[in-house]
Design an enzyme around this catalytic site. Structure first.
Site, short mmCIF file in Angstrom:
data_model
loop_
_atom_site.label_atom_id
_atom_site.label_comp_id
_atom_site.label_asym_id
_atom_site.label_seq_id
_atom_site.Cartn_x
_atom_site.Cartn_y
_atom_site.Cartn_z
N GLY A 38 0.80 -0.94 -0.21
CA GLY A 38 -0.01 0.07 -0.04
C GLY A 38 0.85 1.42 -0.05
N VAL A 61 -1.98 -6.85 9.54
CA VAL A 61 -3.44 -7.78 9.99
C VAL A 61 -3.12 -8.95 10.29
CG1 VAL A 61 -5.08 -6.00 9.11
CG2 VAL A 61 -4.20 -7.70 7.64
N SER A 79 -3.59 -7.56 1.14
CA SER A 79 -2.63 -8.51 0.32
C SER A 79 -1.97 -8.04 -0.70
CB SER A 79 -3.68 -9.73 0.00
OG SER A 79 -2.92 -10.89 -0.75
N LYS A 95 0.79 -15.46 4.87
CA LYS A 95 0.27 -14.98 6.22
C LYS A 95 -0.94 -14.28 6.21
CE LYS A 95 3.08 -14.42 9.64
NZ LYS A 95 4.51 -13.92 10.21
N ASN A 103 -7.93 -13.06 11.54
CA ASN A 103 -8.01 -12.10 12.52
C ASN A 103 -9.34 -11.24 12.01
OD1 ASN A 103 -5.81 -12.92 14.00
ND2 ASN A 103 -4.45 -11.76 12.67
N TYR A 149 -0.19 -17.22 -3.63
CA TYR A 149 -1.36 -16.10 -3.72
C TYR A 149 -2.47 -17.22 -3.80
CZ TYR A 149 -4.19 -12.05 -4.99
OH TYR A 149 -5.18 -11.43 -5.11
N TYR A 163 -16.52 -19.91 8.92
CA TYR A 163 -17.07 -19.02 10.03
C TYR A 163 -18.59 -18.72 9.65
CZ TYR A 163 -13.28 -17.59 12.85
OH TYR A 163 -12.27 -17.52 13.72
N ARG A 190 2.06 -5.50 -12.90
CA ARG A 190 0.92 -5.87 -13.79
C ARG A 190 0.92 -5.30 -15.22
NH1 ARG A 190 -3.45 -6.25 -8.68
NH2 ARG A 190 -2.45 -4.61 -8.17
N1 UDP Z 1 2.27 -9.42 -18.96
C1 UDP Z 1 2.95 -9.10 -19.79
N2 UDP Z 1 3.88 -8.02 -19.87
C2 UDP Z 1 4.27 -7.51 -18.47
C3 UDP Z 1 3.24 -7.75 -17.60
C4 UDP Z 1 2.39 -8.75 -17.90
O1 UDP Z 1 2.83 -9.76 -21.19
O2 UDP Z 1 4.86 -6.57 -18.56
C5 UDP Z 1 1.16 -10.53 -18.84
C6 UDP Z 1 1.07 -11.66 -17.90
O3 UDP Z 1 2.26 -12.56 -18.39
C7 UDP Z 1 -0.33 -11.87 -18.05
C8 UDP Z 1 -0.95 -10.90 -18.42
O4 UDP Z 1 0.00 -10.06 -18.80
O5 UDP Z 1 -0.39 -13.05 -19.13
C9 UDP Z 1 -1.71 -10.16 -17.18
O6 UDP Z 1 -0.67 -10.14 -16.32
P1 UDP Z 1 -0.76 -9.19 -14.77
O7 UDP Z 1 0.47 -9.42 -14.02
O8 UDP Z 1 -1.37 -8.16 -15.04
O9 UDP Z 1 -1.97 -10.13 -14.01
P2 UDP Z 1 -2.48 -11.52 -13.91
O10 UDP Z 1 -3.68 -11.82 -14.69
O11 UDP Z 1 -1.31 -12.62 -14.45
O12 UDP Z 1 -2.58 -11.71 -12.60
#
Ligand code: UDP
Length: 314
Positions: A38, A61, A79, A95, A103, A149, A163, A190
């Protein structure tokens, strides 16, 4: 009396948008975060607007949570959530999904509050059913790099249902599909922030694999609207929230290059281990139970996100 909401992960991308929207809908919000992924900047102006009632507690948390006074809703949003973050922080991710969820459920039980947990399309793994319905049990590698994850979130869902069944806590599970918008971290790895920061700097845009893998991208305000509808509903079973508009990663990269007016070119890098090949939510349940439908068109959402990233790219 205003309803009082605890949001864990309130300084995160989605947590901070949730907090802001709920404050504007006249809820009192208590935000918790330990700033692992964050950002203080996301909550910096949160209490500034007149009438907003926001307090913040810096806290991990995964340790026991103490919140004084009445609580009507607990939103379990803490997370790491991007693949590079959770692979970099594997134990913290496990965790927070397990102990953090325990929690937060304990807090909801003690306060007799409604509990909403942030789950993910990752519970479906690299899906063999397409599009993904909530009834699909998934195809997850339990020991691969993404498992920290995926399995933490699957455990969180199991704990939430336990719960609900055992302690009668009024629980909700939202399975969030790829979401984008302002406040994503430029370097969270991402696809959308990576492509935008690369395109805005006229650097090569890194497509993993051949770019034929698909995702469905939801703008954050649509997601937040769906979460609040679920929070206020009588539903206790998981609900997918995502935009069913599916596209290839190559296509989103090209769209971002075009919309930023960039000179960047695509380059291809190896596909990460266990990277899902296709992903699209079936949102029949959200439509029928919540009357929810994503409204923001991709171009419109990308324009707003590009505006934000322009202010961040040096
Ligand atoms: N991806 C990519 N180039 C990047 C980052 C991600 O081609 O620089 C691809 C990654 O391999 C996946 C998709 O984009 O197929 C979405 O990846 P992201 O990490 O956004 O989230 P995910 O859906 O995999 O959790």
């Amino acid at each position: 009396m205003k309803k009082r909401i605890v949001i864990t992960g309130a300084a995160g991308f989605i947590g901070s948008h949730l907090a802001e929207t709920l404050l504007d809908r006249d809820y009192t919000v208590v935000g918790l975060d330990n700033f692992v992924t964050g950002d203080r900047a996301n909550i910096a102006g949160m209490a500034n607007r007149a009438g907003r009632d926001f307090t913040f507690i810096e806290h991990n948390v995964s340790n026991y949570i103490t919140v004084d006074g009445p609580v009507d809703y607990v939103l379990n949003w803490a997370s790491p959530a991007s693949p590079i973050d959770y692979m970099d922080l594997p134990i913290q991710t496990l965790k927070v999904g397990s102990l953090g969820t325990l929690n937060a459920l304990g807090l909801a039980k003690a306060k007799n509050a409604v509990f909403v947990t942030a789950s993910t399309s990752e519970v479906y793994g690299d899906p063999l059913e397409h599009p993904q319905k909530e009834t699909y049990w998934g195809h997850v590698n339990p020991i691969g790099p993404r498992s920290v994850y995926d399995e933490a979130k699957r455990f969180a869902e199991a704990l939430t249902m336990a719960y609900h069944r055992t302690h009668k806590v009024n629980t909700k599970i939202v399975r969030i599909f790829n979401t984008y918008g302002p406040r994503m971290r430029l370097n969270d790895g991402r696809a959308v922030p990576a492509f935008m920061s690369q395109a805005l700097r006229n650097e090569d845009v890194t497509v993993f694999g051949d770019g034929s893998q698909t995702r469905s991208f939801t703008y954050v305000s649509d997601l937040v609207d769906g979460i609040i509808r679920l929070m206020l509903s009588n539903e206790n079973d998981p609900v997918n929230l995502g935009n069913p508009r599916e596209m290839t990663i190559k296509a989103i990269a090209e769209t971002i290059i075009r919309m930023t007016g960039s000179k960047s070119r695509l380059i291809y890098k190896p596909l990460p281990v266990d990277d899902p090949k296709q992903r699209r939510p079936d949102i029949t349940r959200a439509r029928t139970i919540l009357g929810w439908e994503p409204k923001v068109q991709l171009d419109e959402g990308l324009v707003k996100t590009i505006e934000y990233f322009r202010t961040k790219v040096g």
